[in-house]
Design a protein around this motif. Sequence first.
Motif, PDB file in Angstrom:
ATOM      1  N   PHE A 105       0.836  -1.210   0.000  1.00  0.00           N
ATOM      2  CA  PHE A 105       0.000   0.000   0.000  1.00  0.00           C
ATOM      3  C   PHE A 105       0.864   1.251   0.000  1.00  0.00           C
ATOM      4  N   LEU A 106       1.815   1.289   0.910  1.00  0.00           N
ATOM      5  CA  LEU A 106       2.664   2.476   1.018  1.00  0.00           C
ATOM      6  C   LEU A 106       3.557   2.631  -0.212  1.00  0.00           C
ATOM      7  N   THR A 107       4.094   1.528  -0.682  1.00  0.00           N
ATOM      8  CA  THR A 107       4.987   1.608  -1.832  1.00  0.00           C
ATOM      9  C   THR A 107       4.269   2.163  -3.057  1.00  0.00           C
ATOM     10  N   VAL A 108       3.092   1.589  -3.313  1.00  0.00           N
ATOM     11  CA  VAL A 108       2.348   2.011  -4.495  1.00  0.00           C
ATOM     12  C   VAL A 108       1.979   3.490  -4.422  1.00  0.00           C
ATOM     13  N   TRP A 109       1.377   3.903  -3.320  1.00  0.00           N
ATOM     14  CA  TRP A 109       0.878   5.286  -3.265  1.00  0.00           C
ATOM     15  C   TRP A 109       1.996   6.292  -3.065  1.00  0.00           C
ATOM     16  N   ASP A 110       3.029   5.906  -2.343  1.00  0.00           N
ATOM     17  CA  ASP A 110       4.183   6.814  -2.249  1.00  0.00           C
ATOM     18  C   ASP A 110       4.763   7.089  -3.629  1.00  0.00           C
ATOM     19  N   ALA A 111       4.730   6.057  -4.498  1.00  0.00           N
ATOM     20  CA  ALA A 111       5.313   6.217  -5.830  1.00  0.00           C
ATOM     21  C   ALA A 111       4.588   7.300  -6.624  1.00  0.00           C
ATOM     22  N   PHE A 112       3.311   7.472  -6.374  1.00  0.00           N
ATOM     23  CA  PHE A 112       2.565   8.516  -7.071  1.00  0.00           C
ATOM     24  C   PHE A 112       2.591   9.830  -6.317  1.00  0.00           C
ATOM     25  N   GLY A 113       3.482   9.911  -5.359  1.00  0.00           N
ATOM     26  CA  GLY A 113       3.548  11.154  -4.587  1.00  0.00           C
ATOM     27  C   GLY A 113       2.317  11.383  -3.742  1.00  0.00           C
ATOM     28  N   GLY A 114       1.508  10.339  -3.602  1.00  0.00           N
ATOM     29  CA  GLY A 114       0.298  10.491  -2.810  1.00  0.00           C
ATOM     30  C   GLY A 114      -0.788  11.265  -3.539  1.00  0.00           C
ATOM     31  N   GLY A 115      -0.441  11.837  -4.684  1.00  0.00           N
ATOM     32  CA  GLY A 115      -1.401  12.699  -5.377  1.00  0.00           C
ATOM     33  C   GLY A 115      -2.650  11.960  -5.812  1.00  0.00           C
ATOM     34  N   THR A 116      -2.479  10.781  -6.362  1.00  0.00           N
ATOM     35  CA  THR A 116      -3.633  10.070  -6.884  1.00  0.00           C
ATOM     36  C   THR A 116      -4.545   9.619  -5.755  1.00  0.00           C
ATOM     37  N   PHE A 117      -3.946   9.145  -4.677  1.00  0.00           N
ATOM     38  CA  PHE A 117      -4.787   8.748  -3.549  1.00  0.00           C
ATOM     39  C   PHE A 117      -5.546   9.947  -3.002  1.00  0.00           C
ATOM     40  N   ALA A 118      -4.828  11.057  -2.839  1.00  0.00           N
ATOM     41  CA  ALA A 118      -5.482  12.263  -2.346  1.00  0.00           C
ATOM     42  C   ALA A 118      -6.607  12.689  -3.281  1.00  0.00           C
TER      43      ALA A 118
END
Lengths: 209, 209
Positions: A105-118
């Motif tokens: 979870f952290l690896t995937v979303w960190d990779a997008f800078g958190g932008g997509t999750f946000a």
Amino acid sequence: MTSKANQIAAEPKRRGRRPGGQDTRAALIAAAREVFAESGYQSATVRGIARRAGVDAAMVNHWFGSKEGLFAEAVLELPFAPQTLIDEIIEGDLETLGERIVRKFLTVWDAFGGGTFAALVRSVTSHEQAAEVLQDFFVKYLFSGVLKTTGSDNPKFRASLCASQMVGLGMVRYVARFEPLASADIETVVDAIAPNMQRYLTGTITRNG
Amino acid sequence: MTSKANQIAAEPKRRGRRPGGQDTRAALIAAAREVFAESGYQSATVRGIARRAGVDAAMVNHWFGSKEGLFAEAVLELPFAPQTLIDEIIEGDLETLGERIVRKFLTVWDAFGGGTFAALVRSVTSHEQAAEVLQDFFVKYLFSGVLKTTGSDNPKFRASLCASQMVGLGMVRYVARFEPLASADIETVVDAIAPNMQRYLTGTITRNG
DNA sequence: GCGATAATTCATGCGTTGTTGAACTTTTCG
DNA sequence: CGAAAAGTTCAACAACGCATGAATTATCGC
């Protein structure tokens, strides 16, 4: 300085088709991800997205039909295939499943800078469909898929418990940015949260209701 | 039927001050809570809020100066005093602290129909100050207060871990409404989540970063 | 090369939003 | 009772939202 004399600010762009294969469509999607992530659906303006992409606002309607259409392509489409994730997560020991989930979870979303999750979470605000996408991702695809293969009891209840911890982690780390969780490195967070995930996945959970 | 003949829909309200001490101000705040909760700050319109309150849109500016001012009073002001909560939570056994926190959390927000919590979270979308209020409530007031009196190590890290679980629970139950967690009765949820909260509060948490 | 087509900007339309000032009615107070 | 104050609605404005159609320029197929 060009020969066009000194214009105050940005020179008015030439009309007509631009030379070279510049991918305007992709630029718009990238810009939209950013702006939707910062502002949510309503606050984001078509003009603002176009400005950041360096093109005219009319391109949004040309390429996506409407602001709505751009939103669907930029945010509602997950940037990866859920099934791939599930496969990668499931492989391994059942007792360390929680660990792998949190780390992935952290690896995937960190990779997008958190932008997509946000962007996804911020859109739950003003957009009905976004809530569904979020729910589908967590409950339907991710955890139900995982729990089906492990054959646990109460899979749906467990899935929503897992989702509550992961959504909360995402909110705190990527959206609201509570410290120190927002800046902690991945393994620290894994160590802290994985045992709790593990309990939701394979521990004893009584379901009265 | 009045003597005014048959008007299609709502008869146009009489001008001037209305008789009887109707508390327009309070009605606006109540309506604003609802609408902000459903739509977030940007999507909510002054006209829509006024319509639900049964008054003219100009009353918002009369009583609160602006949409912004109404938002501040309706959403940014927590509907209870945090210190009171902390006092009620702390009293009791340290080993059942997590249980009391989860139960109190659900009891308080369920009582408001989840609307106020949803409003707060939804506002994080489009309103900078709202993120601060959320963080202040969870990290500064609630958990830091609790953890200070228990004298734990890493109080801030523990606080943000607790916040992640509670924010996630609130998101899933009140905002995104994932089932079955959204409809489960309070004690079921307490049984499921309290042990994990307890670990964040008093369990062993290593902090590498 | 040349016509057809695709890509782009500009100007404009039309609805909606927050806010303001004036007009009007009830309450309050001397 | 009468005048001032407070509460309320209405009409209108200026700003800004998304969307559309015409005008303009590049690329592609032959």
